[in-house]
Design a protein around this motif. Structure first.
Motif, PDB file in Angstrom:
ATOM      1  N   LEU A 251      18.170 -22.645 -23.544  1.00 16.08           N
ATOM      2  CA  LEU A 251      17.933 -21.359 -22.889  1.00 16.08           C
ATOM      3  C   LEU A 251      18.975 -21.170 -21.792  1.00 16.08           C
ATOM      4  CD1 LEU A 251      16.267 -18.794 -22.179  1.00 16.08           C
ATOM      5  CD2 LEU A 251      14.839 -20.257 -20.729  1.00 16.08           C
ATOM      6  N   VAL A 252      19.635 -20.018 -21.808  1.00 18.89           N
ATOM      7  CA  VAL A 252      20.602 -19.715 -20.755  1.00 18.89           C
ATOM      8  C   VAL A 252      20.205 -18.400 -20.086  1.00 18.89           C
ATOM      9  CG1 VAL A 252      22.195 -18.577 -22.367  1.00 18.89           C
ATOM     10  CG2 VAL A 252      23.040 -19.439 -20.202  1.00 18.89           C
ATOM     11  N   LEU A 253      20.107 -18.438 -18.754  1.00 19.30           N
ATOM     12  CA  LEU A 253      19.779 -17.251 -17.961  1.00 19.30           C
ATOM     13  C   LEU A 253      21.093 -16.584 -17.575  1.00 19.30           C
ATOM     14  CD1 LEU A 253      17.010 -18.803 -15.654  1.00 19.30           C
ATOM     15  CD2 LEU A 253      16.810 -17.887 -17.976  1.00 19.30           C
ATOM     16  N   ASN A 254      21.297 -15.379 -18.090  1.00 23.67           N
ATOM     17  CA  ASN A 254      22.575 -14.691 -17.922  1.00 23.67           C
ATOM     18  C   ASN A 254      22.522 -13.653 -16.799  1.00 23.67           C
ATOM     19  OD1 ASN A 254      25.255 -14.060 -18.535  1.00 23.67           O
ATOM     20  ND2 ASN A 254      24.669 -12.498 -20.024  1.00 23.67           N
ATOM     21  N   LYS A 255      23.697 -13.247 -16.354  1.00 22.09           N
ATOM     22  CA  LYS A 255      23.907 -12.217 -15.319  1.00 22.09           C
ATOM     23  C   LYS A 255      23.426 -12.689 -13.949  1.00 22.09           C
ATOM     24  CE  LYS A 255      23.517  -8.528 -18.781  1.00 22.09           C
ATOM     25  NZ  LYS A 255      22.949  -7.208 -19.126  1.00 22.09           N
TER      26      LYS A 255
ATOM     27  N   LEU B  85       5.273 -22.447 -28.648  1.00 22.35           N
ATOM     28  CA  LEU B  85       6.392 -22.394 -27.724  1.00 22.35           C
ATOM     29  C   LEU B  85       7.484 -23.370 -28.155  1.00 22.35           C
ATOM     30  CD1 LEU B  85       4.378 -22.379 -24.376  1.00 22.35           C
ATOM     31  CD2 LEU B  85       5.761 -20.484 -25.234  1.00 22.35           C
ATOM     32  N   PRO B  86       8.743 -22.982 -27.961  1.00 27.06           N
ATOM     33  CA  PRO B  86       9.818 -23.925 -28.271  1.00 27.06           C
ATOM     34  C   PRO B  86       9.948 -24.958 -27.157  1.00 27.06           C
ATOM     35  CG  PRO B  86      10.746 -21.900 -27.405  1.00 27.06           C
ATOM     36  CD  PRO B  86       9.254 -21.686 -27.495  1.00 27.06           C
ATOM     37  N   VAL B  87      10.547 -26.078 -27.488  1.00 27.90           N
ATOM     38  CA  VAL B  87      10.866 -27.086 -26.482  1.00 27.90           C
ATOM     39  C   VAL B  87      12.370 -26.992 -26.236  1.00 27.90           C
ATOM     40  CG1 VAL B  87      10.871 -29.529 -25.907  1.00 27.90           C
ATOM     41  CG2 VAL B  87       8.986 -28.572 -27.244  1.00 27.90           C
ATOM     42  N   PHE B  88      12.740 -26.415 -25.097  1.00 32.00           N
ATOM     43  CA  PHE B  88      14.158 -26.237 -24.801  1.00 32.00           C
ATOM     44  C   PHE B  88      14.791 -27.580 -24.448  1.00 32.00           C
ATOM     45  CE2 PHE B  88      12.447 -21.978 -23.538  1.00 32.00           C
ATOM     46  CZ  PHE B  88      13.069 -21.254 -24.543  1.00 32.00           C
ATOM     47  N   ASP B  89      15.935 -27.857 -25.068  1.00 33.91           N
ATOM     48  CA  ASP B  89      16.661 -29.089 -24.755  1.00 33.91           C
ATOM     49  C   ASP B  89      17.324 -29.006 -23.394  1.00 33.91           C
ATOM     50  OD1 ASP B  89      16.697 -30.866 -27.358  1.00 33.91           O
ATOM     51  OD2 ASP B  89      16.901 -28.791 -28.001  1.00 33.91           O
ATOM     52  N   ASP B  90      17.557 -27.790 -22.930  1.00 35.08           N
ATOM     53  CA  ASP B  90      18.112 -27.597 -21.590  1.00 35.08           C
ATOM     54  C   ASP B  90      17.947 -26.141 -21.189  1.00 35.08           C
ATOM     55  OD1 ASP B  90      19.284 -28.202 -19.189  1.00 35.08           O
ATOM     56  OD2 ASP B  90      21.072 -29.123 -20.066  1.00 35.08           O
ATOM     57  N   ILE B  91      17.938 -25.902 -19.891  1.00 36.53           N
ATOM     58  CA  ILE B  91      17.882 -24.539 -19.340  1.00 36.53           C
ATOM     59  C   ILE B  91      19.039 -24.409 -18.367  1.00 36.53           C
ATOM     60  CG2 ILE B  91      16.530 -22.840 -18.077  1.00 36.53           C
ATOM     61  CD1 ILE B  91      14.015 -24.393 -18.932  1.00 36.53           C
ATOM     62  N   LEU B  92      19.938 -23.455 -18.645  1.00 35.89           N
ATOM     63  CA  LEU B  92      21.153 -23.296 -17.852  1.00 35.89           C
ATOM     64  C   LEU B  92      21.252 -21.874 -17.320  1.00 35.89           C
ATOM     65  CD1 LEU B  92      23.534 -25.028 -20.423  1.00 35.89           C
ATOM     66  CD2 LEU B  92      22.521 -26.096 -18.417  1.00 35.89           C
ATOM     67  N   THR B  93      22.145 -21.681 -16.380  1.00 36.61           N
ATOM     68  CA  THR B  93      22.416 -20.342 -15.839  1.00 36.61           C
ATOM     69  C   THR B  93      23.901 -20.045 -15.993  1.00 36.61           C
ATOM     70  OG1 THR B  93      22.809 -21.211 -13.601  1.00 36.61           O
ATOM     71  CG2 THR B  93      20.559 -20.539 -14.142  1.00 36.61           C
ATOM     72  N   MET B  94      24.217 -18.774 -16.147  1.00 28.37           N
ATOM     73  CA  MET B  94      25.629 -18.386 -16.270  1.00 28.37           C
ATOM     74  C   MET B  94      25.785 -16.884 -16.013  1.00 28.37           C
ATOM     75  SD  MET B  94      26.584 -18.021 -20.314  1.00 28.37           S
ATOM     76  CE  MET B  94      25.816 -16.724 -21.322  1.00 28.37           C
TER      77      MET B  94
END
Length: 412
Positions: A308-312, A348-357
């Motif tokens: 999962l990547v949180l954008n903006k 629910l999915p199991v996210f391998d990582d959560i990042l921001t960009m």
């Protein structure tokens, strides 16, 4: 008295009388015939085709020769075969513009050759990752280079059973469905920043704008690393609520996600509203709706390796929105209590990582790119270890069964 006649020619610019020499690009004909040079006569095909109907016609059987008891040759078959050099269904359509594939007819019997020759099979080359939907409902999955599937049988050659008359070959309407083969699939609601991310990490140039549905067909890009490693990324048309029921892009989008190895959920940290017909959704609600669509579609979407990547994040200088969203995501499923039950996904999915960009400002894009590679490599190693264990267990069981059979034979 014979009157002199003039020949008129059509040109794209003007009519000229008795023109002796013309530019070679033009194809001139007499009045009443309309031919333009080849650039204008080429048929236009869509750039991306993921569904194509083809009529597969088996060759007719050759005629027998009742006087001498000669048999006609059987008609050829129509066979779809995977060729990795064929990259799209567009190439198939260009080769068969009438969408008809016809195999060769069998040879007739004659007094010099009583057995007619068999008609040649027609091999229709298709790209890797094609599903062939046959007329009888059977689906063939052509997933490897060299995979084949018979689409139509040739007609029987003339013989005693057919009164020496050659039979007509099968005629089947077959649907070819292409599912993209990509390492990473970008999933997210419209305007989440998927296309901007793809433009940033690859040479692909998808359309980017501040309105939904700029991506109307899948776009492919390649992430290249310093050591030469290449990872393919597919930017897929944006989902909307109800996509699993075929609303919006619906299945046109979702079927392309099935074959990706890793999903990258791209989430805008700001509230999202598709149009005035839809209510405004918070970023957390948008994520839950996205998960719902993938879960309802099924086919193992939720269980795929995912990041999962949180954008903006550039729109949130204080990082207040980002931190609040991270808390909600990290505390799933407990944080579901903070939203209405309509947003609760079945799984629910199991996210391998959560990042921001920030894809637009190129903030943390390199980190996301490198993390995707690590996740892919980790899962590839796990699959390799599982396959080795399976082979070991099979070898052990085979040895035990062989030993037991040997004991039985010696005791008897």
């Amino acid at each position: 008295m014979k009157m002199a006649t003039s020949t008129w020619f059509f040109c794209t610019t003007k009519c000229v009388k008795s023109l002796p020499i013309c530019c070679s690009k033009f194809k001139f004909t007499q009045l009443g015939s309309y031919k333009f040079f080849s650039e204008f006569t080429k048929k236009k095909y869509p750039q991306f085709i993921d569904m194509l109907q083809i009529q597969a016609c088996g060759g007719a059987g050759g005629q027998g020769l009742p006087k001498y008891g000669g048999y006609g040759g059987d008609g050829g078959k129509v066979i779809f075969v995977v060729n990795k050099k064929v990259k799209s269904l567009r190439q198939v359509l260009q080769k068969y513009p009438n969408q008809v594939c016809r195999a060769e007819a069998g040879g007739n019997s004659d007094r010099f050759c009583l057995l007619g020759e068999r008609g040649a099979d027609l091999h229709v080359e298709v790209p890797v990752g094609v599903l062939v939907h046959k007329a009888d409902g059977e689906i063939a999955d052509l997933n490897e280079d060299g995979d084949i599937c018979q689409a139509a049988e040739g007609g029987m050659g003339g013989n005693k059973r057919t009164n020496f008359l050659g039979l007509r070959g099968e005629r089947n309407v077959v649907s070819l469905e292409l599912k993209l083969l990509a390492d990473v699939g970008l999933v997210g609601f419209p305007n989440a920043g998927k296309s901007t991310f793809l433009r940033t990490i690859s040479a692909a140039k998808p359309k980017v704008a501040a309105y939904p549905f700029t991506t109307l067909s899948p776009q492919l890009g390649m992430m290249q690393y310093e050591d030469g490693r290449m990872i393919s990324v597919a930017d897929l048309p944006g989902l909307i609520e109800g996509a699993h029921e075929n609303f919006g892009m619906g299945f046109k989008f979702l079927r392309h996600v099935e074959r990706t190895k890793v999903l990258l959920y791209v989430l805008d940290i700001n509230p999202f509203q598709l149009s005035l017909q839809y209510p405004m959704r918070s970023a957390f609600e948008t994520l839950l709706l996205l998960i719902q669509e993938l879960s309802e579609y099924g086919n193992g979407m939720i269980n795929k390796p995912s990041v999962l990547v949180l954008n903006k994040v550039d729109t949130d200088p204080s990082q207040a929105k980002v931190n609040q969203l991270l808390d909600l995501v990290n505390n799933l499923p407990d944080s579901l209590d903070q939203v209405n039950k309509q947003f609760h996904p079945a799984e629910l999915p199991v996210f391998d990582d959560i990042l921001t960009m920030s894809a637009m400002k190129k903030v943390n894009v390199l980190s996301v790119k490198n993390r995707l590679r690590e996740v892919m490599d980790d899962y590839a190693e796990k699959r390799r270890a599982e396959e080795i264990e399976k082979k070991k267990s099979l070898l052990t069981s085979e040895k035990i069964s062989i030993h037991e059979e040997h004991l039985k034979s010696t005791l008897v």
